[in-house]
Design a protein around this motif. Structure first.
Motif, PDB file in Angstrom:
ATOM      1  N   LEU A  78       0.828  -1.216   0.000  1.00  0.00           N
ATOM      2  CA  LEU A  78       0.000   0.000   0.000  1.00  0.00           C
ATOM      3  C   LEU A  78       0.857   1.259   0.000  1.00  0.00           C
ATOM      4  O   LEU A  78       0.511   2.254  -0.639  1.00  0.00           O
ATOM      5  CB  LEU A  78      -0.953  -0.004   1.210  1.00  0.00           C
ATOM      6  N   LEU A  79       1.982   1.226   0.720  1.00  0.00           N
ATOM      7  CA  LEU A  79       2.895   2.371   0.690  1.00  0.00           C
ATOM      8  C   LEU A  79       3.419   2.586  -0.734  1.00  0.00           C
ATOM      9  O   LEU A  79       3.592   3.717  -1.172  1.00  0.00           O
ATOM     10  CB  LEU A  79       4.058   2.164   1.666  1.00  0.00           C
ATOM     11  N   ASP A  88       0.688   4.189  -2.895  1.00  0.00           N
ATOM     12  CA  ASP A  88       0.581   5.630  -2.598  1.00  0.00           C
ATOM     13  C   ASP A  88       1.863   6.392  -2.928  1.00  0.00           C
ATOM     14  O   ASP A  88       1.902   7.605  -2.758  1.00  0.00           O
ATOM     15  CB  ASP A  88       0.283   5.829  -1.101  1.00  0.00           C
ATOM     16  N   ARG A  89       2.905   5.674  -3.339  1.00  0.00           N
ATOM     17  CA  ARG A  89       4.230   6.282  -3.534  1.00  0.00           C
ATOM     18  C   ARG A  89       4.680   7.022  -2.269  1.00  0.00           C
ATOM     19  O   ARG A  89       5.301   8.070  -2.322  1.00  0.00           O
ATOM     20  CB  ARG A  89       4.240   7.204  -4.754  1.00  0.00           C
ATOM     21  N   LEU A  90       4.322   6.424  -1.130  1.00  0.00           N
ATOM     22  CA  LEU A  90       4.781   6.950   0.159  1.00  0.00           C
ATOM     23  C   LEU A  90       5.834   6.020   0.757  1.00  0.00           C
ATOM     24  O   LEU A  90       6.300   6.224   1.887  1.00  0.00           O
ATOM     25  CB  LEU A  90       3.594   7.090   1.133  1.00  0.00           C
ATOM     26  N   HIS A  99      -6.366   4.377   4.651  1.00  0.00           N
ATOM     27  CA  HIS A  99      -6.589   2.942   4.414  1.00  0.00           C
ATOM     28  C   HIS A  99      -6.914   2.157   5.676  1.00  0.00           C
ATOM     29  O   HIS A  99      -7.186   0.960   5.598  1.00  0.00           O
ATOM     30  CB  HIS A  99      -5.425   2.256   3.688  1.00  0.00           C
ATOM     31  N   TYR A 119       6.910   9.187   8.155  1.00  0.00           N
ATOM     32  CA  TYR A 119       5.809   8.900   7.225  1.00  0.00           C
ATOM     33  C   TYR A 119       4.970  10.157   7.010  1.00  0.00           C
ATOM     34  O   TYR A 119       4.632  10.501   5.869  1.00  0.00           O
ATOM     35  CB  TYR A 119       4.949   7.755   7.767  1.00  0.00           C
ATOM     36  N   ARG A 173       6.623  12.523   4.732  1.00  0.00           N
ATOM     37  CA  ARG A 173       6.474  12.138   3.319  1.00  0.00           C
ATOM     38  C   ARG A 173       5.075  12.495   2.809  1.00  0.00           C
ATOM     39  O   ARG A 173       4.896  12.953   1.675  1.00  0.00           O
ATOM     40  CB  ARG A 173       6.739  10.638   3.139  1.00  0.00           C
ATOM     41  N   LYS A 206       4.003  15.074  -0.249  1.00  0.00           N
ATOM     42  CA  LYS A 206       3.071  14.705  -1.330  1.00  0.00           C
ATOM     43  C   LYS A 206       2.017  15.786  -1.516  1.00  0.00           C
ATOM     44  O   LYS A 206       1.656  16.129  -2.649  1.00  0.00           O
ATOM     45  CB  LYS A 206       2.353  13.391  -0.967  1.00  0.00           C
TER      46      LYS A 206
END
Lengths: 312, 312
Positions: free
Chosen positions: A182-183, A186-188, B160, B249, B252, B256
């Motif tokens: 999932l990361l 999301d490109r996270l 999510h 996180y 990041r 975004k």
């Protein structure tokens, strides 16, 4: 005719052996079935049997019924009289009897056997793996747990269930796989082959993974674990980090078992052969193949527990 | 007497304002309550109201009832005729309307308002935080999610749900705290102040933590999050690593949002003030205090959505 005579002769020997108190039954009780193994005083196999679930935590009455049913079936398969039920010296390993309430309730049972020695499922697995001798096991399946048996004493290490414990287990690897996928969606987080692999296995893409695994339990997460090992073997950095993290935990678990005084270790569970190569060399050097299964361990429990008719 | 006359005069003005189609209602619908905010054409507050839960995902009929009830209550509080319900131009933010099924069902509603513009709860929170202008928000509460509103377009990032997503959230921090505490109990992980802290909060010790949190959901895990921040502030290495991981996180996520074209960011949610100092300086420099709450954002939605009577 000779076959019939032979059977009668064998039956006669067994009937008298039973009268000597030398019929032993090992029971490996689990959430899906209950396996029984009937042996004579020399440990020779007379019969095996399988009955319904025997999870003493979820259904105590059902567990008792399954245990008795498996015993009756084993006697019947061996060609022995059902009346010998009261002669059986039983060793049983059941999940949940480490919980005081469950153990207390099982001790109240006016069971129909000559003796009943009750231990946890992991205790009989450890006895089976090391032929009743001192040893340790690490179970790496959907969950993970360590167990040592040394100097007549069994001790459990780790475990505690998903998601709070069971590090390095299939469920633990699978959750990490889904989180990483999932990361990546999301490109996270970093790109990873895990995304393609999880998408292919679940038959969906992108955020469809969230719906697909909504409310999933440890078993469904565990089903993703092989993907992590495959991607790690293929060199995917994210998968390698997850597997190393899990294997490092299992290595620490193995060192704890060795520190508890066991001479050797065995790995059990579906994940064992896949994650063992990732564990540290010093513990891999102490690993031996398990000698037998938990049902054989239950027989060893029955035979080693002495002649006392009281429950353990 | 003057007060009464004044009220009548005000009521008279409002009645005529409503006839001009210039009564706007913002609704912030949530799982525990539904807040409504009634304003005139200049955006002046006329009344606030609170009704029951409005979670369109869990209970569509109940959500509709709560929305209408909050609107009626706002009209009554403002001293306006209940008959003006059909003159209200409503902007509403509801959790769950990002789900196509839920949005589709809400669109079928023959609502009693002049217009109903429906968006997600996070969309109106973003409008409220930035006064209806372009901007981004990061919600760090029990869960975590990012949202950008720029050039008339809203986009969601992360989220999510627990345990697969919501990194850096209260539930995510709390689960990590419990996992670390259990590793310390088993001496399979480093010592950490988190063990004492979690034991004290849950009123149990050692493996009692497992029973205490058995079957716990995101809210119960989130209740452990403040302990992680306290232990991190006190320099505990395990807690510092967890908080840094979560804050990285969220950093990041913030980058975004900035890359999506928003000029400024706001942090919302109970964890926001505690975890913000751990985030990277480049995103902290782009943070502004939220200007207003989601109910004000709902009013902005109502007022900016034009005169059309159709639903958004």
């Amino acid at each position: 005719m000779r076959e019939s005579a032979s059977t009668e002769q064998e039956g006669g020997r067994l009937q008298s052996a039973a009268v000597d108190g030398s019929l032993f039954l090992g029971i490996d009780g689990g959430g899906s079935k209950c396996k029984a193994r009937l042996v004579d005083a020399r440990g020779e196999l007379l019969a095996e049997a399988v009955a319904g679930p025997a999870n003493a935590f979820q259904n105590q009455a059902g567990a008792r019924e399954s245990m008795v049913a498996s015993a009756r079936q084993a006697l019947a398969t061996a060609g022995l009289s059902p009346g010998l039920l009261g002669q059986l010296r039983v060793g049983a390993g059941l999940a949940g009897v480490n919980i005081p309430r469950v153990a207390g309730e099982m001790r109240q049972w006016q069971h129909p056997f000559a003796a009943l020695h009750l231990e946890t499922d992991i205790h009989i697995a450890c006895l089976g793996a090391h032929g009743g001798a001192d040893g340790g096991i690490i179970v790496a399946g959907t969950g993970s747990v360590g167990y040592s048996y040394a100097g007549g004493r069994g001790r459990s290490f780790g475990g505690h269930g998903f998601p709070v414990g069971d590090n390095g287990s299939g469920a633990w690897l699978g959750l990490r796989a889904l989180q990483s996928a999932l990361l990546a969606v999301d490109r996270l987080g970093p790109e990873t082959r895990l995304l393609d692999a999880v998408e292919a296995q679940l038959g969906t893409t992108g955020l469809g993974l969230v719906d697909s695994m909504a409310g999933a339990r440890s078993r469904e997460y565990g089903a993703l674990a092989p993907l992590v090992l495959e991607c790690a073997d293929a060199g995917d950095a994210v998968a390698v980090a997850i597997v190393k993290d899990g294997a490092d935990y299992l290595t620490r678990l193995a060192r704890k078992l060795l520190a508890a005084g066991v001479p050797a270790l065995s790995m059990l569970g579906g994940l064992a052969p896949r994650i063992l190569p990732w564990m540290a060399a010093d513990v891999r050097d102490r690993m031996v193949e398990p000698r037998a299964g938990a049902d054989v361990g239950a027989v060893q429990l029955a035979m080693s527990a002495g002649a006392g008719v009281d429950q353990a």
